[in-house]
Each structure stands twice: as structure tokens, then as C-alpha cells.
Design an enzyme around this catalytic site. Sequence first.
Site, PDB file in Angstrom:
ATOM      1  N   ARG A 109      34.417  13.990  -4.709  1.00 24.37           N
ATOM      2  CA  ARG A 109      34.170  13.747  -3.303  1.00 24.37           C
ATOM      3  C   ARG A 109      33.042  14.077  -2.637  1.00 24.37           C
ATOM      4  O   ARG A 109      32.766  14.334  -1.412  1.00 24.37           O
ATOM      5  CB  ARG A 109      35.271  14.155  -2.562  1.00 24.37           C
ATOM      6  N   LYS A 131      19.891   6.191   1.753  1.00 21.55           N
ATOM      7  CA  LYS A 131      20.668   5.064   1.259  1.00 21.55           C
ATOM      8  C   LYS A 131      20.881   5.083  -0.198  1.00 21.55           C
ATOM      9  O   LYS A 131      19.934   5.150  -0.999  1.00 21.55           O
ATOM     10  CB  LYS A 131      20.026   3.761   1.667  1.00 21.55           C
ATOM     11  N   GLU A 173       5.418  -1.822  -0.459  1.00 22.89           N
ATOM     12  CA  GLU A 173       6.171  -0.985   0.547  1.00 22.89           C
ATOM     13  C   GLU A 173       5.246  -0.464   1.576  1.00 22.89           C
ATOM     14  O   GLU A 173       5.372   0.005   2.824  1.00 22.89           O
ATOM     15  CB  GLU A 173       7.177  -0.184  -0.161  1.00 22.89           C
ATOM     16  N   LYS A 215       8.490   6.901   6.782  1.00 30.66           N
ATOM     17  CA  LYS A 215       9.686   6.565   6.733  1.00 30.66           C
ATOM     18  C   LYS A 215      10.583   7.347   7.123  1.00 30.66           C
ATOM     19  O   LYS A 215      11.585   7.030   7.670  1.00 30.66           O
ATOM     20  CB  LYS A 215       9.782   6.206   5.267  1.00 30.66           C
ATOM     21  N   GLU A 225      20.648   2.769  11.367  1.00 33.84           N
ATOM     22  CA  GLU A 225      20.183   1.510  11.270  1.00 33.84           C
ATOM     23  C   GLU A 225      20.572   1.000  12.480  1.00 33.84           C
ATOM     24  O   GLU A 225      21.332  -0.322  12.296  1.00 33.84           O
ATOM     25  CB  GLU A 225      20.281   0.774  10.057  1.00 33.84           C
ATOM     26  N   ARG A 229      15.206   1.650  12.349  1.00 29.89           N
ATOM     27  CA  ARG A 229      15.231   1.606  11.043  1.00 29.89           C
ATOM     28  C   ARG A 229      15.143   0.135  10.586  1.00 29.89           C
ATOM     29  O   ARG A 229      14.915  -0.164   9.140  1.00 29.89           O
ATOM     30  CB  ARG A 229      16.342   2.248  10.386  1.00 29.89           C
ATOM     31  N   ASN A 233      13.344  -3.671   7.224  1.00 28.10           N
ATOM     32  CA  ASN A 233      13.495  -4.617   6.250  1.00 28.10           C
ATOM     33  C   ASN A 233      12.461  -5.926   6.462  1.00 28.10           C
ATOM     34  O   ASN A 233      12.623  -6.992   5.653  1.00 28.10           O
ATOM     35  CB  ASN A 233      14.816  -5.228   6.882  1.00 28.10           C
ATOM     36  N   HIS A 236      11.999  -8.154   3.441  1.00 29.00           N
ATOM     37  CA  HIS A 236      13.108  -8.081   2.624  1.00 29.00           C
ATOM     38  C   HIS A 236      14.442  -9.188   2.703  1.00 29.00           C
ATOM     39  O   HIS A 236      14.973  -9.098   1.682  1.00 29.00           O
ATOM     40  CB  HIS A 236      13.914  -6.444   2.817  1.00 29.00           C
ATOM     41  N   HIS A 240      14.899 -10.201  -0.946  1.00 27.34           N
ATOM     42  CA  HIS A 240      16.098  -9.899  -1.740  1.00 27.34           C
ATOM     43  C   HIS A 240      16.561 -11.230  -2.247  1.00 27.34           C
ATOM     44  O   HIS A 240      17.080 -11.262  -3.624  1.00 27.34           O
ATOM     45  CB  HIS A 240      17.073  -9.293  -1.015  1.00 27.34           C
ATOM     46  N   HIS A 250      10.911  -6.557  -7.154  1.00 33.12           N
ATOM     47  CA  HIS A 250      11.044  -5.990  -5.896  1.00 33.12           C
ATOM     48  C   HIS A 250       9.872  -6.462  -4.905  1.00 33.12           C
ATOM     49  O   HIS A 250       9.859  -6.974  -4.016  1.00 33.12           O
ATOM     50  CB  HIS A 250      11.636  -4.929  -5.983  1.00 33.12           C
TER      51      HIS A 250
HETATM   52  N1  LIG Z   1      17.612   3.604  -1.224  1.00 29.90           N
HETATM   53  C1  LIG Z   1      16.631   2.877  -0.507  1.00 29.90           C
HETATM   54  O1  LIG Z   1      16.270   3.127   0.669  1.00 29.90           O
HETATM   55  C2  LIG Z   1      15.840   2.047  -1.459  1.00 29.90           C
HETATM   56  C3  LIG Z   1      14.595   1.512  -0.768  1.00 29.90           C
HETATM   57  C4  LIG Z   1      13.848   0.877  -1.481  1.00 29.90           C
HETATM   58  C5  LIG Z   1      14.217   0.188  -2.805  1.00 29.90           C
HETATM   59  N2  LIG Z   1      15.272   0.758  -3.247  1.00 29.90           N
HETATM   60  C6  LIG Z   1      15.670   0.574  -4.624  1.00 29.90           C
HETATM   61  O2  LIG Z   1      14.667   0.901  -5.597  1.00 29.90           O
HETATM   62  C7  LIG Z   1      14.702  -0.025  -6.760  1.00 29.90           C
HETATM   63  C8  LIG Z   1      13.435  -0.244  -7.251  1.00 29.90           C
HETATM   64  O3  LIG Z   1      12.672   1.015  -7.463  1.00 29.90           O
HETATM   65  P1  LIG Z   1      11.709   1.337  -8.432  1.00 29.90           P
HETATM   66  O4  LIG Z   1      10.689  -0.044  -8.195  1.00 29.90           O
HETATM   67  O5  LIG Z   1      11.194   2.537  -8.592  1.00 29.90           O
HETATM   68  O6  LIG Z   1      12.561   0.647  -9.994  1.00 29.90           O
HETATM   69  P2  LIG Z   1      12.951   1.207 -11.093  1.00 29.90           P
HETATM   70  O7  LIG Z   1      13.662   2.559 -11.051  1.00 29.90           O
HETATM   71  O8  LIG Z   1      13.579   0.528 -11.874  1.00 29.90           O
HETATM   72  O9  LIG Z   1      11.516   1.584 -11.997  1.00 29.90           O
HETATM   73  C9  LIG Z   1      10.715   0.690 -12.206  1.00 29.90           C
HETATM   74  C10 LIG Z   1      10.452   0.898 -13.569  1.00 29.90           C
HETATM   75  O10 LIG Z   1       9.385   1.880 -14.077  1.00 29.90           O
HETATM   76  C11 LIG Z   1       9.848   2.799 -14.771  1.00 29.90           C
HETATM   77  N3  LIG Z   1       9.203   4.012 -14.561  1.00 29.90           N
HETATM   78  C12 LIG Z   1       9.496   4.969 -13.564  1.00 29.90           C
HETATM   79  N4  LIG Z   1       8.843   6.000 -13.426  1.00 29.90           N
HETATM   80  C13 LIG Z   1       7.938   5.787 -14.533  1.00 29.90           C
HETATM   81  C14 LIG Z   1       7.015   6.832 -14.623  1.00 29.90           C
HETATM   82  N5  LIG Z   1       6.587   7.841 -14.050  1.00 29.90           N
HETATM   83  N6  LIG Z   1       6.268   6.484 -15.856  1.00 29.90           N
HETATM   84  C15 LIG Z   1       6.506   5.235 -16.385  1.00 29.90           C
HETATM   85  N7  LIG Z   1       7.365   4.470 -16.128  1.00 29.90           N
HETATM   86  C16 LIG Z   1       8.148   4.812 -15.201  1.00 29.90           C
HETATM   87  C17 LIG Z   1      11.185   2.682 -15.002  1.00 29.90           C
HETATM   88  O11 LIG Z   1      11.600   2.963 -16.230  1.00 29.90           O
HETATM   89  C18 LIG Z   1      11.446   1.139 -14.770  1.00 29.90           C
HETATM   90  O12 LIG Z   1      11.081   0.436 -15.777  1.00 29.90           O
HETATM   91  C19 LIG Z   1      15.865  -1.104  -6.232  1.00 29.90           C
HETATM   92  O13 LIG Z   1      16.885  -1.153  -7.186  1.00 29.90           O
HETATM   93  C20 LIG Z   1      15.686  -0.956  -4.906  1.00 29.90           C
HETATM   94  O14 LIG Z   1      16.908  -1.547  -4.357  1.00 29.90           O
HETATM   95  C21 LIG Z   1      16.060   1.579  -2.700  1.00 29.90           C
END
Ligand SMILES: NC(=O)c1ccc[n+]([C@@H]2O[C@H](COP(=O)([O-])OP(=O)(O)OC[C@H]3O[C@@H](n4cnc5c(N)ncnc54)[C@H](O)[C@@H]3O)[C@@H](O)[C@H]2O)c1
Length: 342
Positions: A109, A131, A173, A215, A225, A229, A233, A236, A240, A250
Site C-alpha cells: 500500500r 505521475k 520536452e 516543470k 492537473e 499543468r 500536454n 502530446h 501519443h 516519444h
Molecule cells: N511521469 C511523467 O510525468 C512522464 C513525463 C514524460 C514522459 N514520461 C514517460 O517516460 C517514458 C519515456 O522516457 P525515456 O525517453 O527516458 O525512455 P526510456 O526509459 O525508455 O529510456 C530510453 C532509452 O535510453 C536508455 N537509457 C536510459 N538512460 C541511459 C543512459 N544514461 N545511457 C544509455 N542508455 C540509456 C534506456 O535503456 C532506453 O533504451 C515514456 O514511457 C513516457 O510515458 C513520463
Amino acid sequence: MKESISYRFTNAQVKYYFNAKFSALQQLAGKDRTVLITDENIYQQHKAKFRGWNTIVLKPGEEYKVQATVDTIIDQLIAFQADRQFTLVGVGGGVITDLTGYVASVYMRGISFGFVPTTLLAMVDASIGGKNGIDVGPYKNMVGVIRQPAFLLFDFSFLATLPDAEWSNGFAEIIKHACIKDAVAFRLLEKSNLAKMKKDKKTLFALIERNARLKSGIVQRDEFEKADRKLLNFGHTLGHALETQYTLSHGQAVSIGMTYACHFSEGLLGFKGTERVVQVLEQYGLPTHASFKTEKVFQVLKMDKKRVSQEMNYVMLEKLGKAVILSVPLNVLEKWINDFQL
Ligand SMILES: NC(=O)c1ccc[n+]([C@@H]2O[C@H](COP(=O)([O-])OP(=O)(O)OC[C@H]3O[C@@H](n4cnc5c(N)ncnc54)[C@H](O)[C@@H]3O)[C@@H](O)[C@H]2O)c1
């Protein structure tokens, strides 16, 4: 380790450590009561950092941001005999931070968690704001919670191994933030480009911190939101939908989404900066045009969480640095998307 700043959110205080060293993590979470969650790419390239820590290593990629991975992590936490005093630390990109925050929110929990973001995108966006969640079929982030991490530790040395495509994803971003809220940063981005920015560490680290703070400020003022906030988007909604239907990252999808949103803003609000936004996106290696099947994309777009009955809340730009939300009927939106493709 010196704390850079902390942000007070509704239910929690989040401590930020900019320009910190990974080894300082020990001061925030004791090795005996902490489990790190990371993915294979990060683990392989930064093995030494993980030495001596309980670590769960996941397969990399968005396709693993699903319930089955949550179940695997929970099984491993039980194997570690993790109790409610444990802290989970997500060391990775947005996939890892989203998963870690979600698991930490439901395991027993809710237990404490922190993040060490390792992608540019996670540093300026995904790790911030609380989030956490997973995807369900083609629907991104369909299931999740809003819950803040206890801390964010930024060790910029992780960026040394970041693949090129991930740099562009992060800049999508950063450009988004500039478009909606930060005209000064937009001009700074215009004067540089991806290759220059990667070399100029001082400017880069300052830009990351500026974006993380931007942010955080938005989230702090509107954690759940209801207002500002939503502006995050920008790009997005269409982004998406494109991302789940086509092989786009992305950042690429959001970049195309921002370009479309700029065009809509021109028509509706007399926005004059489309050319400049397109130019900046291109300077950071991002696509600004795509041909796709409107019908196919629209099926997913309609299910976006920003839809209210037959209208979609769409983020548009009044001018660079100032965004607004307009409610657009779905049929109008579909027609626009179709028209811009021709
Ligand atoms: N929670 C939120 O507010 C929020 C906001 C924006 C995006 N997101 C989410 O984030 C995700 C995208 O994030 P991302 O682009 O970081 O993706 P990811 O976590 O898939 O990382 C991208 C790639 O980079 C590699 N990688 C990560 N760090 C590395 C490093 N230092 N050196 C070498 N390789 C590395 C990973 O293995 C992966 O292959 C999506 O799922 C999206 O929905 C969430």
C-alpha cells in the site's frame, strides 16, 4: 551532499540534488533497505555504480511499461524480503521512473521511493511531478497514480552514454517547455543546436536545471492537473496517438504533435511563431512532418484522457512562451488533422 532545492507538494516534500554524484545516494537511502530498479542498457554501461546495491534489472523499452513487469518487480521485492521501511530507487529513463513510482505506490500500500533520472527526458520531465503509471495495450499511461518521490538525484555523468536519439527526445520536452512558458529559453535554444549543446556542458546543465525547476513550479501550483499543468500536454495529444500507432519515439511524436498544434494555433489564435518552432525542432534533430492515416490515429486520439465527452481540450500557443487550452469538438479536430496532411 548539498541539497539544491526542495519543492513542497500537497502531500510530500521532494528534495532535489542537482549536479550530484551517484555515490551520494547512500546518504539518502541505506544500502540494506533499498532496492534499485534499472534496465539492462543502463546497468551494462554503468555497472560499477550499482556495485553493492540490491538491484532489479529490467528489459529496456516502452513495451515493458506494463502490468506484467509490475508483477515481476513485486515478485522480486518479495524475494528481497522488502518491508515497508524499504525505499525503491528508479535509476533510469522515464520507463523506469514511471514503473518504480507505480510499484512503490502499490507495494504494501505504498513505500518510499526516489529517482536518479538517466535520460535527458527523465531529467527535465518524466522524473518530475509524481505521475507514475503503466500502459495498457495502445493506451499510454492508462493506469497510474499521482504520488511524489522523496528525492531526485541528478548525476549528469549518466548522459555520457546516452544514445543520440534519446538526446533529441529530451530536447523535444525542453522545446515544449520553452514554447509554453519560457520565451527566454526559446531564444537560447534558437541560438544553439544539438551538437553544440552536447559539448557545452555548462549551458546544458544549467538548461536541465532550469527545465526541472520550470516543470516543478508548474506542478507545485497545480499538482492534480486542474489548470496550468495541462499546458504540459502541448504536442502530446496527437503525439501519443502517433507514438502508439507508428514506430516513432516519444520525442519524435511530440515534435510532430507540436508542429500540428502550432498550425492549429495559427488558424484559431493568430499565432505567428510556427516557422520558428519548426526551425528549432529541426536544429535538435526532431521531425516536423509525417504522413499517417488520420482515421487510424484518431481512433486512439479519441480515448485521450483530455477528452471531455465530444470535445478535446487542446493546448495551443498564443505566442512563444504563452500557451492556452481550447476545447475543440472532435469532428473539427479530425478535419484539421486531415487537412494539414494534404
Ligand atoms: N511521469 C511523467 O510525468 C512522464 C513525463 C514524460 C514522459 N514520461 C514517460 O517516460 C517514458 C519515456 O522516457 P525515456 O525517453 O527516458 O525512455 P526510456 O526509459 O525508455 O529510456 C530510453 C532509452 O535510453 C536508455 N537509457 C536510459 N538512460 C541511459 C543512459 N544514461 N545511457 C544509455 N542508455 C540509456 C534506456 O535503456 C532506453 O533504451 C515514456 O514511457 C513516457 O510515458 C513520463
